[in-house]
Design a protein around this motif. Structure first.
Motif, PDB file in Angstrom:
ATOM      1  N   ASP A 140     -20.467 -52.419  47.038  1.00  0.00           N
ATOM      2  CA  ASP A 140     -19.755 -53.288  46.100  1.00  0.00           C
ATOM      3  C   ASP A 140     -19.233 -52.429  44.955  1.00  0.00           C
TER       4      ASP A 140
ATOM      5  N   GLY B 163     -18.433 -58.605  44.431  1.00  0.00           N
ATOM      6  CA  GLY B 163     -18.551 -58.835  45.865  1.00  0.00           C
ATOM      7  C   GLY B 163     -17.420 -58.265  46.682  1.00  0.00           C
ATOM      8  N   ASN B 164     -16.661 -57.330  46.107  1.00  0.00           N
ATOM      9  CA  ASN B 164     -15.618 -56.641  46.864  1.00  0.00           C
ATOM     10  C   ASN B 164     -16.201 -55.340  47.410  1.00  0.00           C
ATOM     11  N   TYR B 165     -16.454 -55.335  48.705  1.00  0.00           N
ATOM     12  CA  TYR B 165     -17.138 -54.209  49.344  1.00  0.00           C
ATOM     13  C   TYR B 165     -16.132 -53.292  50.028  1.00  0.00           C
TER      14      TYR B 165
ATOM     15  N   GLN C   8     -15.359 -59.029  51.941  1.00  0.00           N
ATOM     16  CA  GLN C   8     -16.261 -59.861  51.147  1.00  0.00           C
ATOM     17  C   GLN C   8     -17.388 -60.390  52.031  1.00  0.00           C
TER      18      GLN C   8
ATOM     19  N   CYS D 194     -24.541 -65.208  49.184  1.00  0.00           N
ATOM     20  CA  CYS D 194     -23.568 -66.138  48.603  1.00  0.00           C
ATOM     21  C   CYS D 194     -24.274 -67.383  48.070  1.00  0.00           C
TER      22      CYS D 194
ATOM     23  N   ILE E 293     -25.272 -60.319  44.263  1.00  0.00           N
ATOM     24  CA  ILE E 293     -24.413 -59.343  44.924  1.00  0.00           C
ATOM     25  C   ILE E 293     -25.109 -57.981  44.945  1.00  0.00           C
TER      26      ILE E 293
ATOM     27  N   ARG F  58      -9.510 -64.051  55.975  1.00  0.00           N
ATOM     28  CA  ARG F  58     -10.003 -63.157  54.929  1.00  0.00           C
ATOM     29  C   ARG F  58     -10.882 -62.110  55.602  1.00  0.00           C
TER      30      ARG F  58
ATOM     31  N   CYS G 157     -14.111 -60.279  56.176  1.00  0.00           N
ATOM     32  CA  CYS G 157     -15.510 -60.632  55.924  1.00  0.00           C
ATOM     33  C   CYS G 157     -16.458 -59.654  56.600  1.00  0.00           C
TER      34      CYS G 157
END
Length: 748
Positions: A632, A637-639, A649, A657, A662, A676, A678
């Motif tokens: 992250d 939460g942007n990995y 995410q 979540c 996080i 998206r 994931c």
């Protein structure tokens, strides 16, 4: 009597209706295709039931029946036969029966019959149908073998199986010596396993001249296959059904809404017949089902009731359309609406389909080697798919196919056939299998379509990182053992590592849970308080892998308490869990445990919950999934993946979540790109722990990033601590290798 008549080179038409195989077996006489004086079934020695003769009349009306004797004669005189036939011709049910008659006529001296399918549910359904038609017992004379389920005996004459299961059988029986006839069906799907089988058959047929092979293909692919096998005989089944096809004047701005609107227009027209709607993805199936269930309450009763059936690709068709109900239309003024993305065998045998709605679009998984992930690509279906969908209409005279795209789109934008999976998939499991077959002398596979070179190279690199290959590029001891498991190689490696870290019980449970379908249901309710509250019961602070173990153990404990099936299903419903998925996880775990025992690997006692056990589980996971690490980068939460700069995410299913926590570093099971990006099934790890288990030559090949610098510093800090003696570090791995050395002949 003249049975065959040459048309083109090796293309054959029919001029007679006499049965060769039944004459050869001296079971009875046959006149005009009707078994008049046959009273005993030659397959089980019992008198035929009235049901047999009822189904025989239906079989004789199938398009495929016209070429029965041409097929019989060609099979007798040739080692390989290619049959070109459409979707509703009866090819998948009748040809295997004729091959069984052939094996019976030669007293099974060369073996029995295997018929491959790509989809699990198709294999099961066909076995049930054919057992009914042959008037024998399912699981005895006719059976099926699909992943983690076998319904066969040593006396089974006709075995339906998925293509991947026949490949796994080749690991111990490389020349398919148990079979006299091998039938490869569902060619149009171009699965990896089917392409491998087609390639290996070339060599096997040379080694075993008594073996016969039958390839069933749609007409569009028949020419390529005839050339591939060296101008072998081709038998064609003519499609005499001409269905009215209605195209739109232009592309639909919203094909989904257009399909639902058209569905209701057909229903309001009061025209008789069931409807099949081909949609682009499973999400659309679910959405359409919910809309129909909601809107049908407002439909005027004079139009009749709509009964939606959601037919998902990788689930058992009997959950949606029972076999017993396929031949009969709904009564009491009801109309079935089947919502699906693909052509299943259950659709082919439904006898009341009058309307097809085809959106002409599919969402297909395509593997991207650069980001090591599958993405869902929206693209036009192929011409083969469009043509096969048209063929499932039950009535040529009154049926219609509505294509929600213009005719020019079909001609100019659709490919002639599906892209082969070997060109757009992760090939690590395939390469591991080919390396295993190389031990048996069958490592060279002549593919019809060339596998993607980048994916092949990446597969070899990954197997090397996983210690599955030796210095010469052959399978190592670990690689041989890994190939024994019907799992992804990374998961197999984690199981082997669990033998060292004394947590096999937990890793087997985890392997079963991630291999089975998603255990969570009602995903459309994500975020609602009741769902979140119920899910919290199973959450584990260390991550989603541990949550899955919690769920399995709770389910297993409930079953051990002698709860009724109703109570177990009610419990699953209360906690928004899938009962079929958890049942499948139990079956998978049992088979994995059998593999462990067969190759004599140690199985630890359960120890879930202790601090040491949690650490050992993470060590085992890192041993297999060190290539699937993310960090992250912004606290939101942007990995960013360690192997590339793709951002993902946490999946909404994740316990992190729900708890709104996080973690900085996570190990993930799956990364996919759809609506998206994931990462799914994640658990927190520390940089220190990662650096203990990552192969240094893998780490050194990683691109320079901030994440790599952080890990490098963690490694330098570790170097100040005295390492364990090398002998102690490798002691457990040596024990595994030593224990497997005695079993080498068995494993190979």
């Amino acid at each position: 009597m003249e049975l065959l008549q040459e048309r083109d080179a090796d293309t054959i038409t029919v001029s007679s209706d006499k049965s060769v195989f039944l004459d050869a077996s001296d079971s009875s006489g046959v006149e005009d295709g009707v078994l008049d004086d046959l009273e005993l079934n030659p397959f089980d020695g019992l008198p035929y039931s009235s049901r047999f003769y009822e189904l025989l009349k239906q079989r004789e009306n199938l398009p495929i029946w016209k070429i029965k004797n041409a097929f019989v004669e060609t099979l007798l005189n040739n080692q390989i036969v290619i049959v070109s036939a459409g979707a509703k011709s009866g090819k998948s049910s009748q040809i295997p029966q004729w091959c069984a008659e052939y094996c019976l006529s030669v007293h099974y001296q060369h073996g029995t019959v295997a018929c491959t399918q790509v989809q699990k549910q198709t294999s099961v359904w066909l076995a049930m149908r054919v057992a009914d038609e042959m008037d024998v017992n399912i699981g005895h004379e006719v059976g099926y073998v699909v992943p983690f389920e076998s319904c066969c005996t040593n006396e089974t004459i006709l075995r339906y199986c998925t293509d991947e299961m026949l490949l796994r059988e080749m690991m111990s029986n490389p020349l398919l010596s148990y079979y006299g006839v091998v039938i490869i069906d569902d060619i149009y799907e171009r699965s990896i396993s089917t392409d491998i089988l087609l390639g290996f058959l070339k060599d096997i047929l040379v080694t075993r001249p008594e073996l016969k092979a039958v390839i069933i293909t749609p007409p569009e692919l028949s020419g390529n296959l005839v050339s591939y096998y060296g101008n072998v005989p081709l038998i064609e089944v003519q499609d005499t059904c001409s269905v009215e096809v209605v195209y739109t004047s232009g592309l639909q701005t919203d094909y989904f809404i257009s399909s639902i609107r058209l569905l209701f227009e057909i229903h309001h027209s009061k025209q008789e017949g069931d409807i099949v709607v081909f949609l682009a993805c499973e999400k659309e199936i679910k959405r359409a089902y919910e809309m129909i269930m909601q809107d049908r309450l407002n439909v005027n009763s004079e139009f009749g009731e709509l009964v939606p059936i959601a037919l998902y690709p990788h689930q058992t068709c009997s959950d949606y359309i029972p076999y017993e109900g396929l031949d009969h239309s709904f009564k009491d003024n009801k109309r079935r609406v089947v919502l699906t993305t693909s052509l299943g065998e259950s659709l082919i045998w439904m006898s009341n389909i009058y309307f097809i709605i085809d959106v002409g679009i599919e969402r297909r998984k395509v593997y991207n080697t650069r980001i090591r992930a599958e993405s869902l690509v929206t693209q036009p279906i192929s011409k083969v798919q469009a043509d096969m969908r048209k063929q499932i209409v039950s009535s040529c005279s009154s049926g219609k196919m509505f294509c929600l795209y213009p005719e020019e789109f079909a001609q100019n934008k659709m490919k002639s056939s599906l892209t082969a999976k070997v060109e757009e998939s992760n090939l690590t499991s395939m390469v591991l299998f080919l390396k295993r077959m190389d031990i048996a002398g069958l490592g060279q596979c002549d593919f019809i379509s060339r596998p993607d070179p980048e994916s092949l190279m990446q597969a070899l690199e990954d197997l090397d990182y996983l210690a599955a290959l030796d210095d010469d590029g052959n399978l190592s001891e670990f690689g041989i053992i890994m190939s024994e498991f019907p799992l992804d190689p990374q998961l197999s490696k984690s199981i082997l590592a669990a033998c060292e870290f004394d947590c096999v019980d937990e890793i087997l449970t985890l392997a079963a849970m991630v291999t089975a379908p998603n255990c969570f249901t009602n995903l459309s309710l994500e975020g609602e308080e009741p769902v979140l509250t119920r899910k919290t019961k199973f959450l584990h602070p260390e991550g989603d892998h541990f949550t899955l173990i919690n769920i399995y153990k709770a389910y297993e404990e409930l079953k051990r308490s002698n709860a009724s099936q109703y109570d177990v299903e009610k419990w699953c419903q209360d906690y928004y869990l899938s009962f079929p998925a958890l049942e499948m996880a139990c079956v998978i775990r049992s088979e994995l445990l059998d593999v462990m025992k067969r190759i004599e690997l140690p199985v630890s006692e359960p120890a879930f919950g202790s601090e040491d056990n949690v650490l050992n589980i993470k060590k085992s996971l890192l041993s297999g999934y060190f290539m699937q690490i993310a960090r992250d980068v912004d606290g939101l939460g942007n990995y960013i993946m360690l192997t590339h700069k793709q951002v993902g995410q946490l999946h909404p299913d994740s316990g992190y979540c729900i708890k709104q926590r996080i973690p900085e570093w996570v190990l993930f099971h799956e990364f996919s790109i759809s609506d998206r990006s994931c990462i799914r099934i994640t658990s927190e790890i520390s940089p220190d722990l990662f650096m203990q288990f990552v192969p240094q030559y893998y780490f050194s090949n990683l691109p320079p990033t901030e994440s790599k610098e952080i890990l490098q510093k963690a490694s330098e800090n570790q170097s100040t601590v005295l390492p364990l003696p090398p002998d102690e570090e490798l002691d457990a791995y040596d024990n595994i290798a030593d224990s497997s050395a005695d079993q080498r002949c068995i494993i190979q």
